[in-house]
Design a protein around this motif. Structure first.
Motif, short mmCIF file in Angstrom:
data_model
loop_
_atom_site.label_atom_id
_atom_site.label_comp_id
_atom_site.label_asym_id
_atom_site.label_seq_id
_atom_site.Cartn_x
_atom_site.Cartn_y
_atom_site.Cartn_z
N ALA A 18 -14.70 40.90 12.38
CA ALA A 18 -14.50 41.73 13.57
C ALA A 18 -15.82 42.08 14.25
O ALA A 18 -15.90 42.17 15.48
CB ALA A 18 -13.75 43.01 13.19
N GLU A 19 -16.86 42.25 13.46
CA GLU A 19 -18.18 42.58 14.00
C GLU A 19 -18.90 41.36 14.56
O GLU A 19 -19.95 41.49 15.20
CB GLU A 19 -19.05 43.20 12.88
CG GLU A 19 -18.53 44.54 12.37
CD GLU A 19 -19.15 44.94 11.05
OE1 GLU A 19 -20.06 44.21 10.57
OE2 GLU A 19 -18.75 45.98 10.48
N GLY A 20 -18.35 40.18 14.31
CA GLY A 20 -18.99 38.95 14.79
C GLY A 20 -20.13 38.49 13.91
O GLY A 20 -20.86 37.55 14.26
N LYS A 21 -20.29 39.13 12.74
CA LYS A 21 -21.42 38.82 11.86
C LYS A 21 -21.29 37.44 11.23
O LYS A 21 -22.28 36.69 11.15
CB LYS A 21 -21.51 39.89 10.76
CG LYS A 21 -22.69 39.71 9.80
CD LYS A 21 -24.02 39.87 10.52
CE LYS A 21 -25.18 39.80 9.55
NZ LYS A 21 -26.48 39.89 10.24
N ILE A 22 -20.08 37.08 10.79
CA ILE A 22 -19.90 35.77 10.16
C ILE A 22 -20.14 34.65 11.16
O ILE A 22 -20.81 33.66 10.85
CB ILE A 22 -18.49 35.67 9.53
CG1 ILE A 22 -18.40 36.59 8.31
CG2 ILE A 22 -18.19 34.21 9.14
CD1 ILE A 22 -17.07 36.56 7.59
N GLU A 23 -19.62 34.81 12.36
CA GLU A 23 -19.84 33.81 13.41
C GLU A 23 -21.34 33.66 13.70
O GLU A 23 -21.84 32.55 13.90
CB GLU A 23 -19.10 34.22 14.68
CG GLU A 23 -19.19 33.20 15.79
CD GLU A 23 -18.41 33.64 17.03
OE1 GLU A 23 -18.43 32.89 18.04
OE2 GLU A 23 -17.80 34.72 17.02
N GLU A 24 -22.02 34.78 13.70
CA GLU A 24 -23.47 34.78 13.95
C GLU A 24 -24.21 34.01 12.85
O GLU A 24 -25.14 33.23 13.13
CB GLU A 24 -23.97 36.22 14.00
CG GLU A 24 -25.46 36.39 14.18
CD GLU A 24 -25.89 37.83 14.06
OE1 GLU A 24 -26.99 38.08 13.52
OE2 GLU A 24 -25.14 38.73 14.50
N ILE A 25 -23.80 34.24 11.59
CA ILE A 25 -24.45 33.56 10.47
C ILE A 25 -24.19 32.06 10.53
O ILE A 25 -25.12 31.24 10.36
CB ILE A 25 -23.94 34.13 9.13
CG1 ILE A 25 -24.41 35.57 8.95
CG2 ILE A 25 -24.40 33.27 7.95
CD1 ILE A 25 -23.78 36.30 7.77
N VAL A 26 -22.96 31.66 10.79
CA VAL A 26 -22.61 30.23 10.86
C VAL A 26 -23.38 29.57 11.98
O VAL A 26 -23.94 28.47 11.82
CB VAL A 26 -21.09 30.05 11.05
CG1 VAL A 26 -20.77 28.58 11.32
CG2 VAL A 26 -20.33 30.56 9.82
N ALA A 27 -23.46 30.24 13.15
CA ALA A 27 -24.15 29.67 14.31
C ALA A 27 -25.64 29.48 14.05
O ALA A 27 -26.27 28.62 14.64
CB ALA A 27 -23.93 30.56 15.52
N LYS A 28 -26.18 30.31 13.17
CA LYS A 28 -27.60 30.21 12.83
C LYS A 28 -27.93 28.87 12.15
O LYS A 28 -29.01 28.32 12.32
CB LYS A 28 -27.98 31.39 11.92
CG LYS A 28 -29.40 31.37 11.39
CD LYS A 28 -29.65 32.57 10.49
CE LYS A 28 -31.03 32.50 9.83
NZ LYS A 28 -31.25 33.66 8.93
N TYR A 29 -26.97 28.38 11.37
CA TYR A 29 -27.19 27.15 10.59
C TYR A 29 -26.51 25.92 11.20
O TYR A 29 -26.96 24.81 10.97
CB TYR A 29 -26.68 27.35 9.16
CG TYR A 29 -27.50 28.34 8.36
CD1 TYR A 29 -28.59 27.90 7.61
CD2 TYR A 29 -27.20 29.69 8.36
CE1 TYR A 29 -29.34 28.80 6.86
CE2 TYR A 29 -27.95 30.60 7.63
CZ TYR A 29 -29.02 30.15 6.88
OH TYR A 29 -29.78 31.04 6.16
#
Length: 296
Positions: free
Chosen positions: A283-294
């Protein structure tokens, strides 16, 4: 004369009475002394026993405190079992293990107020480590399968994966359908105990599948001509192809799947906490952010 005799007899009777009374008093005093000593002795024994009991109780309390301390220390850590040869989900950068799974696990640990501890091991050992309690959870790009569900429980999915096929340039295998063609007799390389291993064995038979400890070993075997292709998750496949010349990934995927975190079967308390953390991080968008980083 009779009066004198009567008086003497009376005097003698009185003296005898006093004598008996004195003896009785001495006997009573003696009994009282004996009883007094017995009471005093019993009191000393009672105090000694109570002292020993109190000492034992204090020792037990100290042991309980030590046990509580150990439990508290254990509860302060979240042990993650993984196989750090699955780039970009988990891999070594120098001496440090990094990747998508690592950062997601760190974010979950932070939500739970725990310190993440990473234990790198063979992929095939992860479920056993979780079952035995040596690790709290397995995070290693792991897909939920019916077979694995017999041994562990899984969290909500936190990422999607694609099983891809790596071949040498100019290979006769150009699409996934070629592996199923009539008369096809290709040797497939996989990482031991992965879904690539499970699916390939079901599809092509035990005799046509060769298992390796990690994707890098499988790719070396492909380059050496020992096998005809490697089936592995798409992101690690891209990293392996980028690091090794003369290899390509087929455009058609072998399978699509979801990644999840495994915990000891029946450990609903930890599983519920992990699921809540995954929901919040999503919900916070944190997982999407982590995946996009790699994964660009």
């Amino acid at each position: 004369m009779k009066k004198i005799l009567a008086l003497l007899a009376a005097a003698a009777l009185v003296a005898t009475t006093f004598a008996f009374a004195g003896c009785e008093k001495k006997v009573e005093d003696a009994d009282a002394n004996v009883d007094g000593e017995a009471v005093e002795g019993e009191g000393e024994d009672k105090e000694a026993v109570e002292g020993e009991e109190n000492a034992a109780t204090e020792d037990e309390k100290e042991e309980e405190k030590e046990e509580e301390k150990e439990v508290a220390e254990d509860d302060g850590k979240l042990v993650m079992a993984t196989n750090a040869y699955f780039q970009p989900y988990e891999y070594f950068e120098g001496d440090k293990i990094v990747g998508i799974d690592v950062e997601i696990a760190e974010a979950i640990a932070e939500k739970l107020g725990l310190e993440l501890v990473i234990d790198d091991m063979e992929f095939n050992s992860i479920i056993a480590a979780v079952q035995s309690g040596a690790a709290d959870m397995g995070v290693a790009g792991m897909t939920v399968t019916e077979e694995r569900l017999e041994s562990v429980d899984f969290s909500y999915s936190y990422a999607n994966g694609v099983q891809s096929i790596i071949v040498a340039e100019g290979s006769a295998i150009t699409t996934v359908d070629d592996l199923y063609a009539e008369g096809a007799d290709y040797q497939v390389g996989v990482q031991l105990a992965t879904t690539g291993d499970i699916y390939s064995t079901d599809d092509f038979g035990e005799e046509n599948v060769t298992r390796y400890s990690n994707g890098s070993e499988a790719v070396l075997a492909l380059q050496g001509g020992d096998i005809d292709c490697v089936i592995i998750d798409n992101e690690p496949a891209k990293a392996l192809v980028a690091a090794n010349e003369g290899l390509v990934i087929l455009e058609t995927s072998y399978a699509d799947e979801d990644y999840a975190i495994c915990v000891k079967k029946g450990n609903t308390e930890l599983l519920d906490k992990i699921n809540v953390a995954i929901e919040e991080l999503t919900a916070e968008g944190k997982i999407e952010e982590i995946v996009a980083k790699y994964i660009k």
